[in-house]
Write a protein that holds these residues in place. Sequence first.
Motif, PDB file in Angstrom:
ATOM      1  N   SER A 171       5.470  16.737   2.052  1.00  0.00           N
ATOM      2  CA  SER A 171       6.184  15.975   1.014  1.00  0.00           C
ATOM      3  C   SER A 171       5.307  15.522  -0.159  1.00  0.00           C
ATOM      4  N   VAL A 172       4.024  15.796  -0.128  1.00  0.00           N
ATOM      5  CA  VAL A 172       3.176  15.382  -1.263  1.00  0.00           C
ATOM      6  C   VAL A 172       3.548  16.210  -2.495  1.00  0.00           C
ATOM      7  N   THR A 173       3.779  15.507  -3.615  1.00  0.00           N
ATOM      8  CA  THR A 173       4.153  16.258  -4.831  1.00  0.00           C
ATOM      9  C   THR A 173       3.132  16.085  -5.951  1.00  0.00           C
ATOM     10  N   GLN A 174       2.254  15.119  -5.831  1.00  0.00           N
ATOM     11  CA  GLN A 174       1.278  14.840  -6.883  1.00  0.00           C
ATOM     12  C   GLN A 174      -0.114  14.788  -6.282  1.00  0.00           C
ATOM     13  N   ASN A 175      -1.112  14.989  -7.109  1.00  0.00           N
ATOM     14  CA  ASN A 175      -2.513  14.900  -6.654  1.00  0.00           C
ATOM     15  C   ASN A 175      -2.729  15.673  -5.351  1.00  0.00           C
ATOM     16  N   LYS A 176      -2.226  16.891  -5.351  1.00  0.00           N
ATOM     17  CA  LYS A 176      -2.303  17.675  -4.113  1.00  0.00           C
ATOM     18  C   LYS A 176      -3.749  17.993  -3.727  1.00  0.00           C
ATOM     19  N   ASP A 177      -4.593  18.248  -4.737  1.00  0.00           N
ATOM     20  CA  ASP A 177      -5.993  18.564  -4.412  1.00  0.00           C
ATOM     21  C   ASP A 177      -6.633  17.398  -3.679  1.00  0.00           C
ATOM     22  N   GLU A 178      -6.366  16.209  -4.192  1.00  0.00           N
ATOM     23  CA  GLU A 178      -6.969  15.025  -3.567  1.00  0.00           C
ATOM     24  C   GLU A 178      -6.371  14.816  -2.173  1.00  0.00           C
ATOM     25  N   TYR A 179      -5.077  15.077  -2.040  1.00  0.00           N
ATOM     26  CA  TYR A 179      -4.488  14.982  -0.695  1.00  0.00           C
ATOM     27  C   TYR A 179      -5.219  15.918   0.261  1.00  0.00           C
ATOM     28  N   HIS A 180      -5.480  17.141  -0.169  1.00  0.00           N
ATOM     29  CA  HIS A 180      -6.150  18.100   0.732  1.00  0.00           C
ATOM     30  C   HIS A 180      -7.559  17.644   1.063  1.00  0.00           C
ATOM     31  N   ARG A 181      -8.221  17.001   0.092  1.00  0.00           N
ATOM     32  CA  ARG A 181      -9.576  16.512   0.383  1.00  0.00           C
ATOM     33  C   ARG A 181      -9.513  15.366   1.399  1.00  0.00           C
ATOM     34  N   LEU A 182      -8.520  14.496   1.217  1.00  0.00           N
ATOM     35  CA  LEU A 182      -8.365  13.392   2.174  1.00  0.00           C
ATOM     36  C   LEU A 182      -8.020  13.946   3.560  1.00  0.00           C
ATOM     37  N   TRP A 224       0.831  -1.213   0.000  1.00  0.00           N
ATOM     38  CA  TRP A 224       0.000   0.000   0.000  1.00  0.00           C
ATOM     39  C   TRP A 224       0.869   1.268   0.000  1.00  0.00           C
ATOM     40  N   ILE A 225       2.005   1.180   0.648  1.00  0.00           N
ATOM     41  CA  ILE A 225       2.900   2.335   0.629  1.00  0.00           C
ATOM     42  C   ILE A 225       3.363   2.592  -0.820  1.00  0.00           C
ATOM     43  N   GLY A 226       3.589   1.501  -1.545  1.00  0.00           N
ATOM     44  CA  GLY A 226       3.934   1.631  -2.972  1.00  0.00           C
ATOM     45  C   GLY A 226       2.806   2.313  -3.744  1.00  0.00           C
ATOM     46  N   ARG A 227       1.585   1.868  -3.497  1.00  0.00           N
ATOM     47  CA  ARG A 227       0.426   2.435  -4.220  1.00  0.00           C
ATOM     48  C   ARG A 227       0.266   3.925  -3.882  1.00  0.00           C
ATOM     49  N   LEU A 228       0.443   4.231  -2.581  1.00  0.00           N
ATOM     50  CA  LEU A 228       0.258   5.633  -2.167  1.00  0.00           C
ATOM     51  C   LEU A 228       1.411   6.506  -2.659  1.00  0.00           C
ATOM     52  N   THR A 229       2.596   5.896  -2.802  1.00  0.00           N
ATOM     53  CA  THR A 229       3.724   6.642  -3.374  1.00  0.00           C
ATOM     54  C   THR A 229       3.405   6.987  -4.835  1.00  0.00           C
ATOM     55  N   ASP A 230       2.862   5.993  -5.572  1.00  0.00           N
ATOM     56  CA  ASP A 230       2.454   6.268  -6.963  1.00  0.00           C
ATOM     57  C   ASP A 230       1.452   7.418  -7.005  1.00  0.00           C
ATOM     58  N   MET A 231       0.549   7.406  -6.053  1.00  0.00           N
ATOM     59  CA  MET A 231      -0.571   8.352  -6.063  1.00  0.00           C
ATOM     60  C   MET A 231      -0.114   9.771  -5.686  1.00  0.00           C
ATOM     61  N   TYR A 232       0.684   9.854  -4.633  1.00  0.00           N
ATOM     62  CA  TYR A 232       1.017  11.190  -4.107  1.00  0.00           C
ATOM     63  C   TYR A 232       2.468  11.597  -4.378  1.00  0.00           C
ATOM     64  N   GLY A 233       3.193  10.755  -5.116  1.00  0.00           N
ATOM     65  CA  GLY A 233       4.519  11.120  -5.583  1.00  0.00           C
ATOM     66  C   GLY A 233       5.587  11.229  -4.505  1.00  0.00           C
ATOM     67  N   SER A 234       5.346  10.639  -3.339  1.00  0.00           N
ATOM     68  CA  SER A 234       6.329  10.819  -2.271  1.00  0.00           C
ATOM     69  C   SER A 234       6.425   9.588  -1.373  1.00  0.00           C
ATOM     70  N   LYS A 235       7.636   9.055  -1.323  1.00  0.00           N
ATOM     71  CA  LYS A 235       7.903   7.907  -0.444  1.00  0.00           C
ATOM     72  C   LYS A 235       7.791   8.316   1.021  1.00  0.00           C
ATOM     73  N   GLU A 236       8.081   9.593   1.293  1.00  0.00           N
ATOM     74  CA  GLU A 236       8.032  10.070   2.689  1.00  0.00           C
ATOM     75  C   GLU A 236       6.582  10.214   3.140  1.00  0.00           C
ATOM     76  N   ALA A 237       5.752  10.721   2.225  1.00  0.00           N
ATOM     77  CA  ALA A 237       4.350  10.971   2.609  1.00  0.00           C
ATOM     78  C   ALA A 237       3.567   9.666   2.755  1.00  0.00           C
ATOM     79  N   ALA A 238       3.889   8.677   1.930  1.00  0.00           N
ATOM     80  CA  ALA A 238       3.034   7.493   1.815  1.00  0.00           C
ATOM     81  C   ALA A 238       2.786   6.757   3.147  1.00  0.00           C
ATOM     82  N   PRO A 239       3.823   6.486   3.965  1.00  0.00           N
ATOM     83  CA  PRO A 239       3.535   5.752   5.215  1.00  0.00           C
ATOM     84  C   PRO A 239       2.595   6.536   6.131  1.00  0.00           C
ATOM     85  N   ASN A 240       2.735   7.856   6.156  1.00  0.00           N
ATOM     86  CA  ASN A 240       1.848   8.664   6.986  1.00  0.00           C
ATOM     87  C   ASN A 240       0.416   8.638   6.466  1.00  0.00           C
ATOM     88  N   ILE A 241       0.294   8.670   5.154  1.00  0.00           N
ATOM     89  CA  ILE A 241      -1.062   8.659   4.578  1.00  0.00           C
ATOM     90  C   ILE A 241      -1.723   7.316   4.873  1.00  0.00           C
TER      91      ILE A 241
END
Length: 878
Positions: A593-604, A474-491
């Motif tokens: 650290s989110v670099t991609q899909n920032k709008d969706e990150y903010h909604r989440l 899932w960390i891999g999937r979230l990294t793909d989604m939000y462009g950040s290995k650092e952000a993914a575990p927290n998300i």
Amino acid sequence: MRFRFTARLALLAAVLWGVAASHLQAQTISISIDAKAAPRVEYGAQRLIDAMKSAGIDAAITHSSPMTGPAIVVTKVSGDAGEHFSIESNPDKSIRITGSDDSGELYGCMELARRIAESKTLPGDVHFSDGPAFKLRGPCIGMQKTYILPGRHVYEYPYTPELFPFFYDKQFWTEYLDFLADNRMNTLYLWSGHPFASLVKLPDYPYALEVPEDVFQKNTEMFRWITSEADKRGIWVVQMFYNIILSKPFAEHNGMATQLAAPNPLAADYTRKSIAEFVKQYPNVGLMTCLGEALQGIPNQKEWLCDVILPGIHDGMKEAGLTAEPPFVIRDHATDLRLYMADALKVYKNIYTEAKFNGESLTTWEPRGKRQQIALDLSKLGSTHVMNVHVLANLEPFRYGDVDFIKKCVQAGRDRLGAKGLHLYPLFYWNWPDSPDEVDPPLKQWKRDWIWFEAWARYSWNPDIDDATDHAYWIGRLTDMYGSKEAAPNILAAYIDSGECAPRILRRFGITEGNRQTMSLGMTLDELTNPDKYHAFEELWESQSPPGERLQEYVDREWAHQPHVGETPPQIIKEVLDFSKKAVEEIDAAGASVTQNKDEYHRLQNDVHCIRAMSEFYAAKASAAMLVLRFAHSHDIADMKKAATFLAESVEHYRALTTLTENTYRYANSMQTSQRRIPVVGGVDGKPANYLWSQVLPVYEKELADFQKKIETGGEQAVDVQPLAKASITVIGKDAETYDVKVGERVFTDQDDTIEALAPELKGLTGIRFKSGKYVPVEFETVEPVKVLVGYVQSKDAGWLQPPNLETDAQAVERGDTEPLIQNAATISHLPAVNIYAMKFDAGRHTLDLHGEGSFVVLGVIPQSASVARRDAKLAGH
Ligand code: SER
């Protein structure tokens, strides 16, 4: 981890064999499939070609075994295990994909395509095999709306471009079906009350068609197209229908209601012919039925199944030339299938059964009690039992991605319920395909809630993936989604922690797991302290919750210094506060650290903050409720004062929730009809249901002000209850008679059960009495619209009629009350206490039909316009 690890190995191999790889890219790779390969195998091969193209590798399908050069050979070795596949590379660098059936070949191709797309090369060394744990895996789409159509009833929605534009949108279907195939989903259910009059024409009932001719033509064309596109992707489309629901023109032509509680010969003939024609027209489409909600009583349901529906399928099979029975799915909802499955299996062998996992919510991975037993019994019939993750009334409208919770639920479905199939609802069912977010154009649900669909699909394929491997995935999937290995575990952590809150809140404090309650809109203090007044649905805490104590029970035991058992309210308050606090910290920490899909990150992120505010609201309000309940023992005003402080705190949290949702959500709930009852009744008299926090905030503000005033003025003022106005009615026939409702009167014609004490508002009304025991429906006439005050004896004994449950009878709300109007309204000799529910009737002649079996009493008839204060008259029973 397994997939990613193998992919890394593949990458390494490709680097080592760099020369070979660049050589490969220069050639065309043959993908060999059988000349008569099924459409889904061709689709799989095409997905392979697409993946190779994206990696710069040329490929082409051939129907002969390639003699030389690199190749991918797709073959079948039939086996018992459906949908299994293996992928093996050979020393000559060819790769063999072997499927146990067409779907196995499809999934083998797609797995290899996925690896190629990820590593951008052909894997050099691969030895992998896989297969699903669950036989059926798939979501549903509600061909239903958030509102009831004018002049129609619940579940009645013909298939038309105005109501369901997505149904006619090939681009939508292509994207959505590809998404399902990517997730190895193999079933798609379409839910409708009565789909037949939109999809088939009957020579004997040409007038029954519910849509114009051009729409009918489009419907048949689209239905065929959708089902064949689904089939290409290994997906079986199943059309669901309720009983007895009829086409509106058919019903009107024949002077019937569209929804029938009992069979009649004409409705039976029409339904049997509709089903036969459907099977003939769409032989590869499955059917699924719900024998309730309108249809009442086991004998009626059994007759309808065994004498109408199943013979209808057989008729259709004959006409279509089918020799093997197509699978047929039956829901155990508003019925008890166990009582007549043996009879049904004598008529038809290929039956699948299905029951809800946690009712109409997500509450626990420990389903138990009566609902667990039903699922287990059905699973032992030898057919496939399917767990239905139904409407998610307590998760709406927020995002949900607690993959750990979901995994444990799939394990529970298999291990505690005996399921081998998953039927998954989307998170915002009644509003498909749009999400409720305030975004223009609306977000598509399967895109917004990708993690919801992917997680259920992943675990229904394999529920036993270990947590470490799984979290890395899932960390891999979230990294793909939000462009950040650092952000993914927290998300991921925020998804998991926030996802622990709503299930706990509902199962400990809620009124029902059903659609009737919108949990995110909160609950009133009275609902928390007096759940019986709101017809609390015990399956919520007896089946869909770990063992534990409800608020009243907890307070009573605490007061009596008794030990507590199981989960307690203070424990849940602490847990949801801890989980939601952590979730907020985690999601906020990810932001930088989110670099991609920032709008969706903010909604989440906003959703996680909403879940925090909602948890704080419930924590404060449940604390207030415990003090109010304690006050009933202590009579210590200090308890009420403390309660007022918590109540004020809860309003502040609710205000924060209202602010957080103000510009981010269009609706809190996806069903906005009068079936919504908790926290406030909505959708009455054509008004919209309450669907926004801002609509309910004033209710909580007033509740607080009233509560504070009550403390200042030293408690409740005695209410002066006046007798209600009486309406006159005439009872027709000899089986029933009217009587004066007063102390000393008998309530049945054949028993000496007499009224001993009576709520003052009922005094002097005209009641109706008849024999106790088997009820012969009473006919009556009235010159004005009335409410009949039906008294339900508070006993679960089979002899007594049970009050209507919206959980199993959605139309009940059109007939009258679904919560008691006056609790404990009379003391009647020999009888337990009596609760009154009012039933509405227009002027004219009627049958008093109460949808169910067992005795009841009628304690008066009042004008429909009379306003009655809902209350507890506190008259005990015997
Ligand atoms: N409550 C309804 C059912 O179970 C609609 O979701 O069918």
